[in-house]
Design a protein around this motif. Sequence first.
Motif, mmCIF file in Angstrom:
data_model
loop_
_atom_site.group_PDB
_atom_site.id
_atom_site.type_symbol
_atom_site.label_atom_id
_atom_site.label_comp_id
_atom_site.label_asym_id
_atom_site.label_seq_id
_atom_site.Cartn_x
_atom_site.Cartn_y
_atom_site.Cartn_z
ATOM 1 N N ASN A 162 -10.635 1.838 1.420
ATOM 2 C CA ASN A 162 -10.539 3.248 1.801
ATOM 3 C C ASN A 162 -9.176 3.837 1.455
ATOM 4 N N GLU A 163 -8.137 2.977 1.450
ATOM 5 C CA GLU A 163 -6.804 3.465 1.094
ATOM 6 C C GLU A 163 -6.570 3.449 -0.416
ATOM 7 N N ILE A 164 -7.181 2.490 -1.112
ATOM 8 C CA ILE A 164 -6.977 2.361 -2.559
ATOM 9 C C ILE A 164 -7.884 3.300 -3.341
ATOM 10 N N LEU A 202 0.813 -1.216 0.000
ATOM 11 C CA LEU A 202 0.000 0.000 0.000
ATOM 12 C C LEU A 202 0.845 1.264 0.000
ATOM 13 N N ASN A 203 1.992 1.211 0.638
ATOM 14 C CA ASN A 203 2.857 2.394 0.677
ATOM 15 C C ASN A 203 3.449 2.733 -0.690
ATOM 16 N N ASN A 204 3.478 1.736 -1.600
ATOM 17 C CA ASN A 204 4.144 1.955 -2.888
ATOM 18 C C ASN A 204 3.197 1.931 -4.090
ATOM 19 N N VAL A 205 1.908 1.671 -3.855
ATOM 20 C CA VAL A 205 0.962 1.629 -4.972
ATOM 21 C C VAL A 205 0.920 2.950 -5.717
ATOM 22 N N VAL A 206 0.976 4.056 -4.972
ATOM 23 C CA VAL A 206 0.907 5.383 -5.590
ATOM 24 C C VAL A 206 2.293 5.964 -5.808
ATOM 25 N N ARG A 207 3.197 5.668 -4.892
ATOM 26 C CA ARG A 207 4.527 6.291 -4.949
ATOM 27 C C ARG A 207 5.357 5.800 -6.127
ATOM 28 N N LEU A 208 5.172 4.527 -6.510
ATOM 29 C CA LEU A 208 5.972 3.956 -7.599
ATOM 30 C C LEU A 208 5.174 3.954 -8.897
ATOM 31 N N HIS A 209 5.847 3.591 -9.993
ATOM 32 C CA HIS A 209 5.212 3.580 -11.303
ATOM 33 C C HIS A 209 5.641 2.328 -12.068
ATOM 34 N N GLY A 210 4.928 2.062 -13.147
ATOM 35 C CA GLY A 210 5.309 0.976 -14.054
ATOM 36 C C GLY A 210 5.239 -0.392 -13.418
ATOM 37 N N GLU A 211 6.292 -1.184 -13.632
ATOM 38 C CA GLU A 211 6.312 -2.578 -13.191
ATOM 39 C C GLU A 211 6.119 -2.703 -11.688
ATOM 40 N N PHE A 212 6.771 -1.839 -10.904
ATOM 41 C CA PHE A 212 6.719 -1.981 -9.458
ATOM 42 C C PHE A 212 5.358 -1.579 -8.891
ATOM 43 N N GLU A 251 -1.798 -0.856 -19.668
ATOM 44 C CA GLU A 251 -2.800 -1.913 -19.780
ATOM 45 C C GLU A 251 -2.697 -2.926 -18.653
ATOM 46 N N GLN A 252 -1.474 -3.245 -18.240
ATOM 47 C CA GLN A 252 -1.308 -4.202 -17.148
ATOM 48 C C GLN A 252 -1.881 -3.640 -15.851
ATOM 49 N N LEU A 253 -1.651 -2.352 -15.622
ATOM 50 C CA LEU A 253 -2.168 -1.709 -14.420
ATOM 51 C C LEU A 253 -3.695 -1.628 -14.460
ATOM 52 N N GLN A 254 -4.255 -1.300 -15.606
ATOM 53 C CA GLN A 254 -5.713 -1.240 -15.748
ATOM 54 C C GLN A 254 -6.354 -2.606 -15.517
ATOM 55 N N LEU A 255 -5.703 -3.642 -16.030
ATOM 56 C CA LEU A 255 -6.222 -4.999 -15.848
ATOM 57 C C LEU A 255 -6.232 -5.380 -14.369
ATOM 58 N N PRO A 312 -9.060 6.412 -3.216
ATOM 59 C CA PRO A 312 -8.706 7.760 -3.673
ATOM 60 C C PRO A 312 -7.831 7.768 -4.927
ATOM 61 N N HIS A 313 -7.162 6.651 -5.195
ATOM 62 C CA HIS A 313 -6.239 6.573 -6.339
ATOM 63 C C HIS A 313 -6.790 5.674 -7.443
ATOM 64 N N PHE A 314 -8.027 5.173 -7.247
ATOM 65 C CA PHE A 314 -8.569 4.211 -8.209
ATOM 66 C C PHE A 314 -8.732 4.847 -9.592
ATOM 67 N N ARG A 315 -9.190 6.093 -9.645
ATOM 68 C CA ARG A 315 -9.376 6.754 -10.938
ATOM 69 C C ARG A 315 -8.050 6.857 -11.695
ATOM 70 N N LYS A 316 -6.970 7.188 -10.995
ATOM 71 C CA LYS A 316 -5.662 7.300 -11.648
ATOM 72 C C LYS A 316 -5.203 5.939 -12.175
ATOM 73 N N LEU A 317 -5.469 4.884 -11.389
ATOM 74 C CA LEU A 317 -5.065 3.546 -11.836
ATOM 75 C C LEU A 317 -5.791 3.159 -13.121
ATOM 76 N N VAL A 318 -7.074 3.499 -13.212
ATOM 77 C CA VAL A 318 -7.873 3.121 -14.371
ATOM 78 C C VAL A 318 -7.544 3.974 -15.591
ATOM 79 N N GLU A 319 -7.334 5.249 -15.384
ATOM 80 C CA GLU A 319 -7.123 6.149 -16.511
ATOM 81 C C GLU A 319 -5.683 6.182 -17.003
ATOM 82 N N LYS A 320 -4.782 5.601 -16.235
ATOM 83 C CA LYS A 320 -3.379 5.571 -16.647
ATOM 84 C C LYS A 320 -3.226 4.687 -17.878
ATOM 85 N N HIS A 321 -2.424 5.117 -18.828
ATOM 86 C CA HIS A 321 -2.255 4.364 -20.075
ATOM 87 C C HIS A 321 -1.260 3.216 -19.882
#
Length: 624
Positions: A500-502, A448-458, A515-519, A504-513
């Motif tokens: 409740n923790e995820i 949870l600490n890195n779901v938003v802080r990191l990008h891409g594969e991690f 495909e692996q993250l969206q899936l 607030p960032h759900f929209r960013k996860l879905v709208e990010k281009h």
Amino acid sequence: KTFDAVSKLVSRRAQLYQPRYGSYRASSSFLLEGSASIINRSLDLKASASSMSMNIEAGRANSVAPNLGEMTVAGAASIALDSDEFNDNPCMTHFLLLMDKISERSFHLTKDGSMPAWMVEVKNALEHFHPDQKRTNDIKARLFAAKLMINGSIRHPELFQLHAKEFFGAFFSKDTGLTSILMKQGMCLDKIVGSFNYPLKEVCLFWSSWIITDDDVKTPVFDVASIDTSNQTSAWHFVVELMKVCPHAETAVRRSNIEILTIFIQKWRRVATADSMKQAVLIILAYLNLNVAKGEEGDAEANTRVEVCNFTGIQILNSFIAHENDRQGQGSSRLQLVDLKALFDLLMKKYIVAGVSTNKENRRFSSRKMLIPASHICGHLVANTRSWLSTDGSRNEKAVEQCDLMLKSFREKIKSFDNKVDQAIFMCNSASAADPALASEFLQSVALNNVVRLHGEFQCLSLEIVLAHLYHLCHESWKDSQFQGPTHDKNREAALQIWNEISPHFRKLVEKHDEQLQLLALRLISGRGGDGNRRLAGNTGREGFLAFLKMQEIHDRVPDFIVLLQSTFEQHRNEACRYHYYLLVMDLRGLCTQGANIGEQDIYWQLAAGCNDPSDRIQSSILQ
């Protein structure tokens, strides 16, 4: 009698090949000699012409022999064989053509179910000691007989299947079996190229076709439980010896060796004794304990051999523990607690270590080599240890203590990675994939600490840890009370806290281009596996967040939840994303039928749009 007559015909025709294959016979004369010993009585060149005529007439073969003779000439071109020393032997084609006739006329069957005479001759040639001629068979003749049997079974699988048990000893006897002879020049952990040679691999693949089936319902041709105790001991001894010859410098070859070994481990493991299982564990530990020499003493070639053995040990261990949880209560064939602890400690100490390089790409490469597979196996080892917590209805205190020590080791290992977050995520993701119950140990500190802080594969790897934890909560609720009762209530509170923790960032996860993250974002809600199926056996309801949250609770955190999904995925270019999106919409429709009518009209419109999707599997899923 037909076999006897045509075998003599084969012998004469083989002699006709000698001028054409002069250099061939000079270099490989043992092949023709070996083939002659396969059916010693049938190739008795001392038999008189009158005796041969009597045999033919007695079997009413005056018309058969010419037909078979024509077949050997005209039909030889129709047999396509890989080119090797045995297939190139002129006798091989004629024997196979003869087997075509044997199959066509059901000459492999007898009234009393016994082995027919011609098959007895093949078996005698395969044996270490020929029972009729009172002498030891030459290895070349045995190999030719094995090749003949393999080629014949490829063309006509039914020929030898009824007598698989009777052929077992010739192939797998502890000291004299053909496989034992082929493995005599074993690895002994000091060579890369062992004796997992071409003939041995062919024999293993041939027998694997007899011990595996397309599904669990069908009965295999050969069941190791149907043979006597001494042969069962030989079967597992073969598996242990095969472990010693798996290493190879070429990755593809080594992977092929391990895949073959895995088949025999899974199918023949149930006949293993405690002592023979201990031998297998000691071989794995020997592979894993080999160390690369450092400094000036380091020899590049020797270090390569050590690395190959280390890789082999990791892969063999994975073959052993992949299905270990399914073996609860199966006695001696289980890995014992002391072995689980020894393997876990070794992997933690030697292979799950922070990379020394400051370059992230170098660390990523080294992690994929050893850290990731070792972490995955450690996850399995924890799960296997947990399976010992209750034995015979009583609490196993030793298993409880050992399990606590393993979890403590994971926590300390996370701290030891210091600022190398990438490697910590690799370890936690791999371990939780093997044992979803471990995800709770990594959920807050790593995922949870890195779901938003990191990008891409991690970021994807962090989400997969969250997904593993949700699966574990679903599994507990389903197993305990099928999503009812106090266990489900407790897990629901845990799932709500994660949402409740995820959210607030759900929209960013879905709208990010990505495909692996969206899936993964879609699978968090639906809880389905990567193939779109339910992950819990027997469960036809919902999983993931949908197993715990009400529609109102989802909309409270993401007000335009359904519209967001529609605008993002309805015309998505990735078919897998659209497929999981429509599966989620169908799950949401189930919520609507239970009184949660928020967005109900939008859900039905989306399902209607899915009927016009270009993907056949999406259309069929919605229509069904």
